[in-house]
Design an enzyme around this catalytic site. Sequence first.
Site, mmCIF file in Angstrom:
data_model
loop_
_atom_site.group_PDB
_atom_site.id
_atom_site.type_symbol
_atom_site.label_atom_id
_atom_site.label_comp_id
_atom_site.label_asym_id
_atom_site.label_seq_id
_atom_site.Cartn_x
_atom_site.Cartn_y
_atom_site.Cartn_z
ATOM 1 N N ASP A 125 0.808 -1.226 0.000
ATOM 2 C CA ASP A 125 0.000 0.000 0.000
ATOM 3 C C ASP A 125 0.839 1.273 0.000
ATOM 4 O O ASP A 125 0.305 2.352 -0.222
ATOM 5 C CB ASP A 125 -0.922 0.033 1.231
ATOM 6 C CG ASP A 125 -1.954 -1.074 1.215
ATOM 7 O OD1 ASP A 125 -2.257 -1.568 0.113
ATOM 8 O OD2 ASP A 125 -2.456 -1.452 2.283
ATOM 9 N N ARG A 251 -18.527 -3.599 -16.148
ATOM 10 C CA ARG A 251 -18.039 -4.768 -15.434
ATOM 11 C C ARG A 251 -17.199 -4.319 -14.239
ATOM 12 O O ARG A 251 -16.513 -3.295 -14.283
ATOM 13 C CB ARG A 251 -17.157 -5.642 -16.337
ATOM 14 C CG ARG A 251 -17.871 -6.180 -17.573
ATOM 15 C CD ARG A 251 -18.793 -7.342 -17.200
ATOM 16 N NE ARG A 251 -19.283 -8.028 -18.382
ATOM 17 C CZ ARG A 251 -20.336 -7.674 -19.090
ATOM 18 N NH1 ARG A 251 -21.024 -6.591 -18.734
ATOM 19 N NH2 ARG A 251 -20.721 -8.374 -20.137
#
Length: 728
Positions: A125, A251
């Site tokens: 991260d 999607r």
Amino acid sequence: RLTFPGMNAAVRAVTRMGIYVGAKVFLIYEGYEGITGGGGTVIGSARCKAFTTRAGRLRAARNLVEHGITNLCVIGGDGSLTGADIFRSEWGELLEELVQDGQISEEVAQENSRLNIVGLVGSIDNDFCGTDMTIGTDSALHRIMEVIDAITTTAQSHQRTFVLEVMGRHCGYLALVSGLASGADWLFIPESPPEDGWEDLMCERLGETRSRGSRLNIIIIAEGAIDRSGKPISSNYVKDLVVQRLGFDTRVTVLGHVQRGGTPSAFDRVLSSKMGMEAVMALLEATPDTPACVVSLSGNQSVRLPLMECVQVTKDVQKAMDEKRFEEAIQLRGRSFENNWNIYKLLAHQKPAQEKSPFSLAILNVGAPAAGMNAAVRSAVRISICQGHTIYAVSDGFEGLAKGQIREVGWHDVAGWLGRGGSMLGTKRTLPKTCMEKIVENVRKFNIQGLLVIGGFEAYEGVLQLVEARGQYEELCIIMCVIPATISNNVPGTDFSLGSDTAVNAAMESCDRIKQSASGTKRRVFIVETMGGYCGYLSTVTGIAVGADAAYVYEDPFTIHDLKANVEHLTDKMKTDIQRGLVLRNEKCHEHYTTEFLYNLYSSEGKGIFDCRINVLGHLQQGGAPTPFDRNYGTKLGVKAVLWIPWKVAMVSCVPLPGRVKKVVAFSPVTELKKVTDFEHRLPQEQWWLNLRLMLKMLANYQISLTEYISGKMEHVTRRTLSIEKGF
């Protein structure tokens, strides 16, 4: 705790450096679980509830003392490192308790009275304040961009909208950088929730891009995305919103733990190796007054930071987000994070200029193609349009400028260029001196007031020729700026050239496959030739990334005696469990010791012990999609160059070359750089990366004097240091 790419490279570096300096090195299996309970069968990573209790830490102290371990290198995130600092602060009390319980003697307690802690920050991260990049982040970005590039193909075929959810529960770094690197249409990060009514604005912008002919929309959302009230924004909510309001075929793709897997990128391998070596030196040099520290990256240098200062600032970010002080949260993430966010907002959507500028700028690529060139062109074009400038694209470099291959370009002409390799404008090595009068004629004809030249050594040399011709042609008294872009990384004035990161990764992946090809063959040595001209950057960094046994470069002269020592080194290596070798050779490292010569030498001297194979990597190092680093670096340099140019209208004698020097983007006049350039060999006279060669040799187990090693300095983490621009 959690795994991340680059962890094994860090363990390797700590182990080898520890052995190198004469230390006894232990691997603790399964993280803190291994300290408290005895461990598993292979070195792993695990969360451990027992270590969060004093009783667990008491058992951990007993196990460490039993093995005489008083130096601990912890590889993990802020939770793991905070736990290590607590353990260190309690160490004396824990030993006293062990003495009182009769588990250890007073003498043993005295011998192990001090516990030194050093941390290597691993987190995909990139959420640990104080370091430019944590181990694993760059590899995670590679995984994300691979998915985005694949999705882009199918989405354009079917005119679809894709909502991509990436990791980042509390930090939006992955989402932000992948959004910048892909030109995403909309971006959600927890540090900057969208304003109320964002649903209407997002759908309006998506509709606008479709109406202009775009067949693809990409929305990137961090898993911790929230709105202004703190309510989570889910990827499915965004999808349903687009379907209901716009009717687009949409999607959702949740990347999940794909981001934690795969092979580490070259950057992560080199970063882990540098940090691992520095961690051992930090432990060796620790005193009773030395605070627990983390080894960090600042620009291209290793530094040491007080662990708890970093942890505190990291906690301050979360506190600011919890209290809805979002602007402050972005600032606490660091200047690089803030710049990435501002540049993304500038380039994601076209905004009309406040007024039309009289300034006109021409952009051209010069020299060999390099990944990231197109990203730089795209950002330069778009930021110029935002500034109201007239922007021209020139095909085929200086030759195209001479032939009048010049056209005005708009915002959507550069759509989709970010992920493209090579040069969309076309590029040639032709220098201006061969067609100077025609160049001057077209500069006059199109009223060009600025030139942005993106390329390698030819771009730098070509602009120098234009500057030197100013006395003869007043039309050349215009602003000129060079953005360095070459896989060789041989342009003076910058530590990193666009394209070099992509080239290193391409060479590394090839070497990985080459090594794997020998997994079923005993005792084989590969001689691999890399590109780079006389510059050995590509060979050296690739060598570190793949664990090469040697890397021959022009800048580090070698003799037949060195070659003999290398052969003997490999002969000894073949007597161990590792029965394969890898030797890299820069294409122009030596006039006589050619790749063929090295092959014959190693084959002859290793006869009966190992056999040899040659691999010339060639132009595969120039191809492929740009890495996340090159996409973002190109984007930022393009923006920086254009924002710099109009302010220098009165300084026509200053022709700058913007590049990443240490940890800031700096502009250097090319006329001054001429003094520090070796034009015969097309090299800067001084190159920072030569310091990496010591690491290459040490990790390959050559006996090198430690006096040459330059230790990182202890620095402090404050809000002021975070405001200094660094990183991507």
